[in-house]
Design an enzyme around this catalytic site. Sequence first.
Site, mmCIF file in Angstrom:
data_model
loop_
_atom_site.group_PDB
_atom_site.id
_atom_site.type_symbol
_atom_site.label_atom_id
_atom_site.label_comp_id
_atom_site.label_asym_id
_atom_site.label_seq_id
_atom_site.Cartn_x
_atom_site.Cartn_y
_atom_site.Cartn_z
ATOM 1 N N ASP A 36 0.678 -1.223 0.043
ATOM 2 C CA ASP A 36 0.062 0.025 0.041
ATOM 3 C C ASP A 36 0.844 1.335 0.051
ATOM 4 O O ASP A 36 2.024 1.215 0.186
ATOM 5 C CB ASP A 36 -0.948 -0.021 1.258
ATOM 6 C CG ASP A 36 -2.108 0.639 1.030
ATOM 7 O OD1 ASP A 36 -2.149 2.069 0.856
ATOM 8 O OD2 ASP A 36 -3.418 0.170 1.004
ATOM 9 N N ASP A 59 3.698 1.321 -4.451
ATOM 10 C CA ASP A 59 2.808 1.812 -5.148
ATOM 11 C C ASP A 59 2.468 0.981 -6.574
ATOM 12 O O ASP A 59 3.689 0.461 -7.339
ATOM 13 C CB ASP A 59 3.524 3.164 -5.867
ATOM 14 C CG ASP A 59 2.361 3.986 -6.771
ATOM 15 O OD1 ASP A 59 1.658 3.253 -7.303
ATOM 16 O OD2 ASP A 59 2.997 5.008 -6.812
ATOM 17 N N VAL A 60 1.473 0.417 -6.487
ATOM 18 C CA VAL A 60 1.069 -0.699 -7.480
ATOM 19 C C VAL A 60 1.171 -0.184 -8.869
ATOM 20 O O VAL A 60 1.006 -0.822 -10.062
ATOM 21 C CB VAL A 60 -0.383 -1.248 -7.296
ATOM 22 C CG1 VAL A 60 -0.372 -1.933 -5.897
ATOM 23 C CG2 VAL A 60 -1.517 -0.435 -7.432
ATOM 24 N N ASN A 85 -5.930 -5.663 -5.319
ATOM 25 C CA ASN A 85 -7.084 -5.071 -4.914
ATOM 26 C C ASN A 85 -7.035 -3.473 -4.741
ATOM 27 O O ASN A 85 -7.895 -2.701 -4.896
ATOM 28 C CB ASN A 85 -7.612 -5.384 -3.453
ATOM 29 C CG ASN A 85 -8.513 -4.641 -2.739
ATOM 30 O OD1 ASN A 85 -9.604 -4.649 -2.959
ATOM 31 N ND2 ASN A 85 -8.007 -3.906 -1.532
ATOM 32 N N TYR A 151 -12.026 4.397 -15.156
ATOM 33 C CA TYR A 151 -12.033 3.486 -14.163
ATOM 34 C C TYR A 151 -12.997 2.373 -14.436
ATOM 35 O O TYR A 151 -12.470 1.174 -14.268
ATOM 36 C CB TYR A 151 -12.741 4.183 -12.796
ATOM 37 C CG TYR A 151 -13.243 3.257 -11.530
ATOM 38 C CD1 TYR A 151 -12.265 3.278 -10.670
ATOM 39 C CD2 TYR A 151 -14.284 2.560 -11.550
ATOM 40 C CE1 TYR A 151 -12.470 2.548 -9.315
ATOM 41 C CE2 TYR A 151 -14.625 1.635 -10.471
ATOM 42 C CZ TYR A 151 -13.474 1.769 -9.249
ATOM 43 O OH TYR A 151 -13.783 1.004 -8.346
ATOM 44 N N LYS A 155 -11.911 -1.540 -14.915
ATOM 45 C CA LYS A 155 -12.575 -2.732 -13.873
ATOM 46 C C LYS A 155 -13.090 -3.959 -15.148
ATOM 47 O O LYS A 155 -13.064 -5.254 -14.692
ATOM 48 C CB LYS A 155 -13.537 -2.205 -13.200
ATOM 49 C CG LYS A 155 -13.017 -1.360 -12.050
ATOM 50 C CD LYS A 155 -11.984 -2.225 -10.943
ATOM 51 C CE LYS A 155 -11.540 -1.285 -9.942
ATOM 52 N NZ LYS A 155 -10.758 -2.163 -9.138
ATOM 53 N N THR A 186 -16.629 2.942 1.951
ATOM 54 C CA THR A 186 -14.967 2.816 2.130
ATOM 55 C C THR A 186 -14.538 4.286 1.943
ATOM 56 O O THR A 186 -15.364 5.188 1.511
ATOM 57 C CB THR A 186 -14.051 1.998 1.349
ATOM 58 O OG1 THR A 186 -14.242 2.566 0.012
ATOM 59 C CG2 THR A 186 -15.014 0.636 1.217
HETATM 60 N N1 LIG Z 1 -15.991 0.924 -2.427
HETATM 61 C C1 LIG Z 1 -16.705 0.615 -3.347
HETATM 62 O O1 LIG Z 1 -17.795 0.721 -3.477
HETATM 63 C C2 LIG Z 1 -16.105 -0.187 -4.293
HETATM 64 C C3 LIG Z 1 -16.779 -0.605 -5.595
HETATM 65 C C4 LIG Z 1 -16.187 -1.428 -6.489
HETATM 66 C C5 LIG Z 1 -14.821 -1.742 -6.526
HETATM 67 N N2 LIG Z 1 -14.172 -1.024 -5.408
HETATM 68 C C6 LIG Z 1 -12.666 -1.382 -5.598
HETATM 69 O O2 LIG Z 1 -12.315 -1.938 -4.495
HETATM 70 C C7 LIG Z 1 -11.007 -1.844 -4.296
HETATM 71 C C8 LIG Z 1 -10.526 -1.110 -2.694
HETATM 72 O O3 LIG Z 1 -11.375 -0.116 -2.731
HETATM 73 P P1 LIG Z 1 -11.839 0.519 -1.343
HETATM 74 O O4 LIG Z 1 -13.286 0.964 -1.804
HETATM 75 O O5 LIG Z 1 -11.590 -0.273 -0.229
HETATM 76 O O6 LIG Z 1 -11.171 1.885 -1.109
HETATM 77 P P2 LIG Z 1 -10.094 2.651 -0.080
HETATM 78 O O7 LIG Z 1 -9.808 3.916 -0.306
HETATM 79 O O8 LIG Z 1 -10.707 2.537 1.426
HETATM 80 O O9 LIG Z 1 -8.801 1.670 -0.128
HETATM 81 C C9 LIG Z 1 -7.888 1.562 -1.038
HETATM 82 C C10 LIG Z 1 -6.676 1.318 -0.855
HETATM 83 O O10 LIG Z 1 -5.799 1.270 -1.882
HETATM 84 C C11 LIG Z 1 -4.554 1.993 -1.646
HETATM 85 N N3 LIG Z 1 -3.993 2.483 -2.721
HETATM 86 C C12 LIG Z 1 -4.387 3.462 -3.723
HETATM 87 N N4 LIG Z 1 -3.515 4.024 -4.536
HETATM 88 C C13 LIG Z 1 -2.801 2.817 -4.693
HETATM 89 C C14 LIG Z 1 -1.278 2.609 -5.146
HETATM 90 N N5 LIG Z 1 -1.137 3.506 -6.230
HETATM 91 N N6 LIG Z 1 -0.688 1.684 -4.627
HETATM 92 C C15 LIG Z 1 -0.988 1.089 -3.636
HETATM 93 N N7 LIG Z 1 -1.890 1.259 -2.686
HETATM 94 C C16 LIG Z 1 -2.958 2.151 -3.238
HETATM 95 C C17 LIG Z 1 -5.093 3.233 -0.567
HETATM 96 O O11 LIG Z 1 -4.078 3.718 0.132
HETATM 97 C C18 LIG Z 1 -5.952 2.439 0.282
HETATM 98 O O12 LIG Z 1 -5.213 1.811 1.298
HETATM 99 C C19 LIG Z 1 -10.433 -0.709 -5.314
HETATM 100 O O13 LIG Z 1 -10.035 -1.430 -6.482
HETATM 101 C C20 LIG Z 1 -11.705 -0.169 -5.927
HETATM 102 O O14 LIG Z 1 -11.714 0.272 -7.130
HETATM 103 C C21 LIG Z 1 -14.766 -0.459 -4.325
#
Ligand SMILES: NC(=O)c1ccc[n+]([C@@H]2O[C@H](COP(=O)([O-])OP(=O)(O)OC[C@H]3O[C@@H](n4cnc5c(N)ncnc54)[C@H](O)[C@@H]3O)[C@@H](O)[C@H]2O)c1
Length: 275
Positions: A36, A59-60, A85, A151, A155, A186
């Site tokens: 992360d 950093d991914v 993720n 985005y 996905k 989140t």
């Molecule tokens: N929350 C939703 O409604 C939702 C819906 C569909 C998909 N998603 C997906 O779920 C996944 C997790 O998101 P979330 O909702 O838990 O959000 P979140 O913001 O709570 O968590 C995301 C995490 O990814 C980390 N991150 C961001 N950019 C990064 C990078 N370049 N390198 C490494 N880490 C990085 C952040 O620091 C954070 O800890 C994401 O892929 C998001 O697109 C979320």
Amino acid sequence: MRFAGKRAVVTGGASGIGRATVDRLVSEGAEVWIGDIDEGAANDMVATSNGRIHFRRTDVTDAEAIRALIEEADAAGGLDILFNNAGAGGAREPIGEVAPEDWDRTQALLLRSVAMGIRYAAPLMTARGGGAIVNTSSVSALGTGYAPTAYSTAKAGVLHLTKLAAADLARHNIRVNAVVPGFIMTNIFTRHLEVPEDKRAQANGMIAHVAADSQPIRRAGRPEDIAAAVAYLASDDAAFVTGTSILVDGGLTIGTRGSWDPAAPSLFSALEAFQ
Ligand SMILES: NC(=O)c1ccc[n+]([C@@H]2O[C@H](COP(=O)([O-])OP(=O)(O)OC[C@H]3O[C@@H](n4cnc5c(N)ncnc54)[C@H](O)[C@@H]3O)[C@@H](O)[C@H]2O)c1
């Protein structure tokens, strides 16, 4: 204890869906490496984990950083599980306005990161006889109106990549699946806002309200709802499951609102007036 003695890598493990999944995997016996960029949150998790959680700043969008993360977990005894993720909202402009470099950054964050995670885990998992990979997609892969264009396109790519990788890697006993979250409460929705904390809390409250009103199951999705599906896909319970995805969306994508909300306009309720 489905993951006793297993090692897992979780990207984006410091918050939201990733964090809930780290907690779930650890609670079932795994040792987990978080990749992360949020060092503070990740280090707090490490500090209270009794050595079950490790963190490597990753950093991914940087493929070499992903490789180093995966190699570190593997060196500790072999990598069993990878959860690709990490993510954020990416470029928000509509297709008629988005800049090429913002488009590329979004794809690198949300799609290339998943491809490179699989890329670097596959040889290591192959060498030790198999493994399980889970990727985070989104309902925005399935239709319009859920998220910005860059985005949503990434996905959708994650869903197809999941199938291609599953086909490629089944011969090595590596399963590859995806989870497709709906509207999950989140930090992702407000992370990019540069506003004081009270404004952020206000925005989160508004989002929680909208989320609860968005689908047949009338509450916002919780990170734990997604973690449960990821844990299933990562476990031996899913030993015969590969190249597919699990939709966890509270019914968000079932159909038109009028089909499940009696208060919403629908063709059938309109016709009832004539009966
Ligand atoms: N929350 C939703 O409604 C939702 C819906 C569909 C998909 N998603 C997906 O779920 C996944 C997790 O998101 P979330 O909702 O838990 O959000 P979140 O913001 O709570 O968590 C995301 C995490 O990814 C980390 N991150 C961001 N950019 C990064 C990078 N370049 N390198 C490494 N880490 C990085 C952040 O620091 C954070 O800890 C994401 O892929 C998001 O697109 C979320």
